[in-house]
Design a protein around this motif. Structure first.
Motif, PDB file in Angstrom:
ATOM      1  N   THR A  94      31.854  47.493  39.655  1.00 38.16           N
ATOM      2  CA  THR A  94      30.760  46.621  39.245  1.00 38.16           C
ATOM      3  C   THR A  94      31.215  45.739  38.098  1.00 38.16           C
ATOM      4  OG1 THR A  94      29.121  48.284  39.893  1.00 38.16           O
ATOM      5  CG2 THR A  94      28.382  46.533  38.399  1.00 38.16           C
ATOM      6  N   MET A  95      30.971  44.435  38.215  1.00 32.60           N
ATOM      7  CA  MET A  95      31.334  43.507  37.156  1.00 32.60           C
ATOM      8  C   MET A  95      30.248  43.489  36.081  1.00 32.60           C
ATOM      9  SD  MET A  95      33.114  41.294  35.565  1.00 32.60           S
ATOM     10  CE  MET A  95      34.457  40.771  36.633  1.00 32.60           C
ATOM     11  N   VAL A  96      30.653  43.717  34.857  1.00 31.94           N
ATOM     12  CA  VAL A  96      29.760  43.573  33.710  1.00 31.94           C
ATOM     13  C   VAL A  96      29.875  42.162  33.155  1.00 31.94           C
ATOM     14  CG1 VAL A  96      29.197  44.407  31.392  1.00 31.94           C
ATOM     15  CG2 VAL A  96      29.912  46.026  33.173  1.00 31.94           C
ATOM     16  N   GLY A  97      31.110  41.690  32.975  1.00 30.82           N
ATOM     17  CA  GLY A  97      31.351  40.341  32.493  1.00 30.82           C
ATOM     18  C   GLY A  97      32.693  40.245  31.798  1.00 30.82           C
ATOM     19  N   HIS A  98      33.338  39.078  31.936  1.00 28.10           N
ATOM     20  CA  HIS A  98      34.661  38.803  31.378  1.00 28.10           C
ATOM     21  C   HIS A  98      35.648  39.845  31.901  1.00 28.10           C
ATOM     22  CE1 HIS A  98      37.333  36.555  28.905  1.00 28.10           C
ATOM     23  NE2 HIS A  98      37.658  37.599  28.163  1.00 28.10           N
ATOM     24  N   ALA A  99      36.257  40.669  31.042  1.00 29.76           N
ATOM     25  CA  ALA A  99      37.227  41.674  31.498  1.00 29.76           C
ATOM     26  C   ALA A  99      36.619  43.065  31.565  1.00 29.76           C
ATOM     27  CB  ALA A  99      38.440  41.676  30.574  1.00 29.76           C
ATOM     28  N   THR A 100      35.304  43.148  31.460  1.00 24.83           N
ATOM     29  CA  THR A 100      34.618  44.438  31.475  1.00 24.83           C
ATOM     30  C   THR A 100      34.122  44.744  32.877  1.00 24.83           C
ATOM     31  OG1 THR A 100      33.875  44.059  29.200  1.00 24.83           O
ATOM     32  CG2 THR A 100      32.799  45.819  30.434  1.00 24.83           C
ATOM     33  N   LEU A 101      34.669  45.800  33.472  1.00 28.65           N
ATOM     34  CA  LEU A 101      34.257  46.259  34.793  1.00 28.65           C
ATOM     35  C   LEU A 101      34.021  47.759  34.735  1.00 28.65           C
ATOM     36  CD1 LEU A 101      36.946  44.125  35.256  1.00 28.65           C
ATOM     37  CD2 LEU A 101      35.858  44.128  37.508  1.00 28.65           C
ATOM     38  N   LEU A 102      33.083  48.202  35.534  1.00 31.71           N
ATOM     39  CA  LEU A 102      32.831  49.627  35.703  1.00 31.71           C
ATOM     40  C   LEU A 102      33.489  50.061  37.001  1.00 31.71           C
ATOM     41  CD1 LEU A 102      31.362  52.339  35.074  1.00 31.71           C
ATOM     42  CD2 LEU A 102      29.411  51.412  36.361  1.00 31.71           C
ATOM     43  N   ILE A 103      34.489  50.924  36.877  1.00 29.10           N
ATOM     44  CA  ILE A 103      35.188  51.484  38.033  1.00 29.10           C
ATOM     45  C   ILE A 103      34.664  52.898  38.240  1.00 29.10           C
ATOM     46  CG2 ILE A 103      37.415  52.116  39.005  1.00 29.10           C
ATOM     47  CD1 ILE A 103      38.689  50.090  37.054  1.00 29.10           C
ATOM     48  N   VAL A 131      27.885  33.337  27.393  1.00 26.26           N
ATOM     49  CA  VAL A 131      26.923  32.408  27.986  1.00 26.26           C
ATOM     50  C   VAL A 131      26.105  33.066  29.087  1.00 26.26           C
ATOM     51  CG1 VAL A 131      28.384  30.429  27.424  1.00 26.26           C
ATOM     52  CG2 VAL A 131      28.493  31.437  29.719  1.00 26.26           C
ATOM     53  N   VAL A 132      26.512  34.245  29.526  1.00 26.64           N
ATOM     54  CA  VAL A 132      25.756  34.966  30.544  1.00 26.64           C
ATOM     55  C   VAL A 132      25.656  36.426  30.126  1.00 26.64           C
ATOM     56  CG1 VAL A 132      27.844  35.339  31.938  1.00 26.64           C
ATOM     57  CG2 VAL A 132      25.593  35.513  33.019  1.00 26.64           C
ATOM     58  N   ALA A 133      24.481  37.000  30.296  1.00 33.23           N
ATOM     59  CA  ALA A 133      24.241  38.373  29.858  1.00 33.23           C
ATOM     60  C   ALA A 133      25.089  39.356  30.660  1.00 33.23           C
ATOM     61  CB  ALA A 133      22.761  38.718  30.025  1.00 33.23           C
ATOM     62  N   PRO A 134      25.337  40.540  30.115  1.00 28.70           N
ATOM     63  CA  PRO A 134      26.077  41.555  30.869  1.00 28.70           C
ATOM     64  C   PRO A 134      25.383  41.885  32.184  1.00 28.70           C
ATOM     65  CG  PRO A 134      25.932  42.176  28.556  1.00 28.70           C
ATOM     66  CD  PRO A 134      25.032  40.989  28.735  1.00 28.70           C
ATOM     67  N   GLY A 306      34.171  32.809  33.299  1.00 23.86           N
ATOM     68  CA  GLY A 306      32.756  32.504  33.369  1.00 23.86           C
ATOM     69  C   GLY A 306      31.842  33.141  32.358  1.00 23.86           C
ATOM     70  N   THR A 307      32.341  34.003  31.464  1.00 24.27           N
ATOM     71  CA  THR A 307      31.460  34.665  30.495  1.00 24.27           C
ATOM     72  C   THR A 307      31.569  34.050  29.110  1.00 24.27           C
ATOM     73  OG1 THR A 307      31.522  36.761  31.699  1.00 24.27           O
ATOM     74  CG2 THR A 307      30.897  36.863  29.389  1.00 24.27           C
ATOM     75  N   ILE A 308      32.780  33.813  28.650  1.00 26.39           N
ATOM     76  CA  ILE A 308      33.007  33.164  27.351  1.00 26.39           C
ATOM     77  C   ILE A 308      34.089  32.105  27.533  1.00 26.39           C
ATOM     78  CG2 ILE A 308      32.253  35.019  25.811  1.00 26.39           C
ATOM     79  CD1 ILE A 308      35.091  36.015  25.684  1.00 26.39           C
ATOM     80  N   ALA A 338      36.092  37.027  43.452  1.00 27.67           N
ATOM     81  CA  ALA A 338      35.861  36.755  42.032  1.00 27.67           C
ATOM     82  C   ALA A 338      34.453  37.233  41.721  1.00 27.67           C
ATOM     83  CB  ALA A 338      36.007  35.269  41.740  1.00 27.67           C
ATOM     84  N   GLN A 339      34.336  38.399  41.132  1.00 22.79           N
ATOM     85  CA  GLN A 339      33.024  38.972  40.904  1.00 22.79           C
ATOM     86  C   GLN A 339      32.310  38.291  39.744  1.00 22.79           C
ATOM     87  OE1 GLN A 339      33.845  43.332  40.708  1.00 22.79           O
ATOM     88  NE2 GLN A 339      32.375  43.434  42.388  1.00 22.79           N
ATOM     89  N   ALA A 340      31.018  38.049  39.924  1.00 30.39           N
ATOM     90  CA  ALA A 340      30.143  37.552  38.866  1.00 30.39           C
ATOM     91  C   ALA A 340      29.429  38.743  38.238  1.00 30.39           C
ATOM     92  CB  ALA A 340      29.134  36.558  39.438  1.00 30.39           C
ATOM     93  N   PRO A 341      28.935  38.595  36.994  1.00 23.18           N
ATOM     94  CA  PRO A 341      28.225  39.707  36.353  1.00 23.18           C
ATOM     95  C   PRO A 341      27.091  40.239  37.236  1.00 23.18           C
ATOM     96  CG  PRO A 341      28.691  38.021  34.739  1.00 23.18           C
ATOM     97  CD  PRO A 341      29.094  37.450  36.073  1.00 23.18           C
ATOM     98  N   GLY A 342      27.075  41.543  37.421  1.00 20.56           N
ATOM     99  CA  GLY A 342      26.074  42.193  38.258  1.00 20.56           C
ATOM    100  C   GLY A 342      26.535  42.476  39.671  1.00 20.56           C
ATOM    101  N   ASP A 343      27.643  41.839  40.105  1.00 21.78           N
ATOM    102  CA  ASP A 343      28.166  42.087  41.453  1.00 21.78           C
ATOM    103  C   ASP A 343      28.767  43.492  41.546  1.00 21.78           C
ATOM    104  OD1 ASP A 343      27.478  39.565  42.222  1.00 21.78           O
ATOM    105  OD2 ASP A 343      29.522  38.757  42.266  1.00 21.78           O
ATOM    106  N   THR A 344      28.450  44.169  42.634  1.00 25.58           N
ATOM    107  CA  THR A 344      29.003  45.491  42.913  1.00 25.58           C
ATOM    108  C   THR A 344      29.695  45.457  44.267  1.00 25.58           C
ATOM    109  OG1 THR A 344      27.333  46.670  41.599  1.00 25.58           O
ATOM    110  CG2 THR A 344      28.427  47.924  43.324  1.00 25.58           C
ATOM    111  N   TRP A 345      30.853  46.102  44.321  1.00 25.97           N
ATOM    112  CA  TRP A 345      31.624  46.105  45.573  1.00 25.97           C
ATOM    113  C   TRP A 345      32.068  47.522  45.881  1.00 25.97           C
ATOM    114  CZ3 TRP A 345      37.068  43.536  46.470  1.00 25.97           C
ATOM    115  CH2 TRP A 345      37.300  43.426  47.852  1.00 25.97           C
TER     116      TRP A 345
END
Length: 352
Positions: A94-103, A131-134, A306-308, A338-345
């Motif tokens: 799951t993409m949180v944003g920038h380089a932060t992902l939940l594996i 510029v975009v929330a987590p 896309g986040t900062i 290219a995951q956007a914040p909130g995308d889960t795969w």
């Protein structure tokens, strides 16, 4: 973002003329790390063997007074946040944003370079602004077991977020040499690794691998803590995660077959313009696709976009460039997302 603000942001992140560094070198000594000389450590600073050194102040000024960077929006609406499952046995990212992902894999929850703050900066009032929330609210995180910290730039090592994680989850931090000096004040458990070393985390093994980058938190501490990529091996498959890297002739992607087939590669695709300044340390989307092919990974996720705003390209330019690169290299688009914040795969299994 205007040119002056972007310049200040770059200075803070690159450690060229930043203020507010936490630990700096004095009298030619490294206050992050004290260890033996190696093929990538000269006794004071780490370096990329046969690689390029980071650009200096003169080049930063050339960038500062060069073409105007693309304007980013002040705010981008979050297309949708998600509440992840508590545990996953297979492999979900799951993409949180920038380089932060939940594996999520093998029943463990891993965060990469966790960043929930409003700015990636040593200052709360200036520097690269989110510029975009987590894509996952901090309160909606499942229990976090492990944090992978790739290096100490402010957009990757965020002390405020680490303190929150200590208070609510108390995960184990795994990070390259020297970064434990910065993590220590948070109270988090921390295991450092050199390139080529590994650490066990339950059913997973985390291996630290070379990549081409650098580190800095302020004036005088450039490259005094190590940077690296991670290969995570486990029962559901093998994952490559790189927080930041230059392509470096493909070297970060060679020799990974020793870990077995890669099910997933998580690769940076943003912060790459202008190329004369960024090429050595930040790969572009075409190089990320080449990295996918060289690594032999079945699938890839693009992050660090896309986040900062850190560099000159437009916010969505990496998406267009990635699509063009996939076509150019004849890679199916569903193989590299290219995951956007909130995308889960739910990452597909490797097919033979």
């Amino acid at each position: 973002m205007n040119r002056r603000t972007l310049f200040r942001s770059a200075a803070a992140l690159l450690g060229v003329s930043a203020a507010g560094g936490t630990v700096a070198a004095r009298n030619g000594r490294n206050r992050y790390y004290d260890g033996p000389v190696s093929d990538h450590f000269d006794g004071v600073r780490f370096f990329n063997p046969e690689g390029q050194v980071p650009k200096g102040f003169r080049d930063l000024m050339r960038w500062r007074f060069g073409p105007k960077p693309a304007e980013w929006p002040d705010e981008v609406a979050l297309s949708g946040s998600t509440r992840p499952a508590e545990r996953v046995q297979d492999m979900t990212v799951t993409m949180v944003g920038h380089a932060t992902l939940l594996i999520q894999t093998a029943g463990l929850n891993i965060l990469t370079d966790p960043f929930w703050s409003g700015r990636a900066s040593p200052m709360t009032f200036a520097g690269p602004k989110r510029v975009v929330a987590p894509g996952v609210a901090f309160a909606d995180l499942p229990p976090i077991d492990v944090v992978l910290l790739s290096h100490n730039h402010y957009d990757h090592l965020d002390i405020a977020t680490l303190r929150r994680l200590k208070a609510t989850h108390d995960p184990l931090v795994i990070t390259p040499l020297g970064n434990d000096a910065l993590v220590a004040p948070t109270g988090l458990r921390c295991q450092t690794v050199d390139w080529g070393h590994s650490v066990e985390a339950g059913p997973l093994t985390v291996h630290c691998t070379p990549c081409h980058h650098w580190s800095a938190r302020g004036v005088g501490d450039r490259s005094m803590a190590l940077w690296g990529g991670f290969v995570v091996t486990g029962p559901a498959g093998t994952i490559l995660h790189i927080g930041d890297t230059g392509f470096d002739g493909g070297r970060p992607y060679r020799g990974l077959d020793r870990f077995g087939p890669l099910r997933l590669a998580i690769l940076p695709i943003g912060a790459y313009e202008p190329r004369w300044f960024m090429r050595d340390q930040h790969q572009n989307p075409d190089e990320a696709v080449q990295g996918l092919l060289l690594s032999g990974a079945a699938y890839a996720i693009g992050h660090h976009w896309g986040t900062i705003q850190l560099t000159d390209e437009a916010r969505t330019a990496p998406l267009t460039a990635l699509q063009e690169a996939l076509e150019r290299h004849a890679v199916a688009p569903d193989r590299f997302r290219a995951q956007a914040p909130g995308d889960t795969w739910d990452v597909p299994p490797i097919t033979t």
